[in-house]
Design an enzyme around this catalytic site. Structure first.
Site, short mmCIF file in Angstrom:
data_model
loop_
_atom_site.label_atom_id
_atom_site.label_comp_id
_atom_site.label_asym_id
_atom_site.label_seq_id
_atom_site.Cartn_x
_atom_site.Cartn_y
_atom_site.Cartn_z
N ASP A 82 38.74 -21.82 23.11
CA ASP A 82 38.95 -21.21 24.42
C ASP A 82 39.77 -22.17 25.30
OD1 ASP A 82 38.60 -19.39 26.51
OD2 ASP A 82 36.71 -20.29 27.16
N GLY A 209 37.18 -14.37 32.41
CA GLY A 209 36.44 -14.38 33.67
C GLY A 209 35.65 -13.11 33.91
N ALA A 210 35.13 -12.50 32.84
CA ALA A 210 34.45 -11.20 32.98
C ALA A 210 33.16 -11.29 33.80
CB ALA A 210 34.15 -10.61 31.61
ZN LIG Z 1 39.23 -18.13 30.49
#
Ligand SMILES: [Zn+2]
Length: 318
Positions: A82, A209-210
């Site tokens: 990530d 950024g959910a």
């Molecule tokens: Zn991210």
């Protein structure tokens, strides 16, 4: 089963109109929480390791945790990097057996972002590993931006087309209005922008950024957030082509909440496991909520995940 790559999983999600959750692997309890829930929900899942997690646990520990979990699981599991912000980080993860990479060149000038992303896709593709790349800038809550500034950082659809051609990346983390690190789910997405990017690129789109994004339209009306053209939630984003959704902050908050409650109930506890376990269980419920919201529950059995991968490529990661 051995780890699978994200390529076929995301293509299948895109074709069938659901999304795969990418949950951050920060410690053993979080990894177990994600895997156990994915098993219970029969969902494919992506466990992602950030540079922060690599700094915290070390690359070997972080990758072995996920690999061990995948070996024991019956559902498809991806080990993903990530926000790898440099070339070497991506190469190190490739060598450590990651089955999905991300190069985040959003801090670079566009041509430098394209150049480095391309270098990484060339290397990763040679052994069948897909690469996610970022266009526009998905900001952090700590940046303290106004809604107008968040809008200014969104991915440009025309650039997106050129970016995909120039980089040959497999999926695109396009900035469409979400913000990293938000503690409350109140942020609407720009679905029009998403549509345009999706139409011009054709690759699976990744939502970052959910944790901060409105989940459903009921959610939006309960929180009295006005949506442009009545759209802007995670549910809408999936309908419009988002295939991978990253959730980190909310898992971390759930873990801490579970532990805090356990401490409050047993202030004199001396067995750390009795505090860690409620943390893990709180993470499981958040993961379950998102897996169901994303519609990936029940999608593990078909196992299209490994169908497109050559046996030799799978062996490389065993
Ligand atoms: Zn991210």
């Amino acid at each position: 089963m051995p780890l699978v790559t994200s390529k076929e999983l995301l293509q299948r999600a895109q074709a069938e109109g659901f999304a795969i959750g990418a949950f951050n692997a920060n410690n053993m309890e979080c990894v177990q929480a994600v895997i156990e829930t994915a098993e219970e929900e029969q969902s494919p899942v992506i466990l992602q390791v950030s540079q922060g997690a690599i700094a915290y646990a070390g690359l070997e520990f972080a990758s072995m945790l996920v690999k061990t979990a995948a070996e024991l699981a019956t559902v498809p599991v991806v080990l993903h990097l990530d926000h790898g912000t440099d070339f070497l980080q991506n190469v190190r993860c490739l060598r450590a057996g990651f089955t999905s990479l991300m190069f985040d060149g959003s801090a670079l000038r566009l041509d430098d972002n394209i150049k480095t992303t391309r270098k990484i896709t060339e290397i990763a593709h040679s052994i069948g590993i897909p690469v996610e790349a970022e266009l526009g800038k998905i900001p952090k809550i700590e940046d303290n931006l106004t809604p107008e500034q968040v809008e200014d950082l969104m991915a440009d659809p025309e650039q997106a087309e050129k970016f995909i051609e120039g980089t040959e990346c497999d999926s695109l983390a396009a900035a469409i209005g979400s913000v990293h690190g938000m503690k409350e789910s109140i942020q609407p997405l720009n679905i029009e922008r998403l549509d345009d990017i999706r139409r011009r690129t054709g690759v699976p789109i990744v939502l970052h950024g959910a944790s901060g994004v409105l989940c459903t339209r009921e959610d939006a009306s309960a929180k009295q957030v006005k949506l442009a053209n009545h759209e802007g939630t995670i549910e809408d984003a999936i309908k419009h082509g988002v295939s991978k959704i990253n959730v980190a902050t909310e898992l971390s908050m759930a873990f801490l909440r579970g532990m805090k409650e356990a401490f409050a109930e047993r202030p004199n506890e001396k067995d750390m496991r009795k505090v860690l376990l409620p943390g893990k269980n709180a993470v499981k419920e958040v993961v379950r909520y998102y897996i169901r919201l994303f519609g990936s529950n029940g999608k593990a059995a078909k196992n299209g995940a490994v169908s497109g991968i050559q046996a030799s490529e799978i062996k490389y990661h065993e």
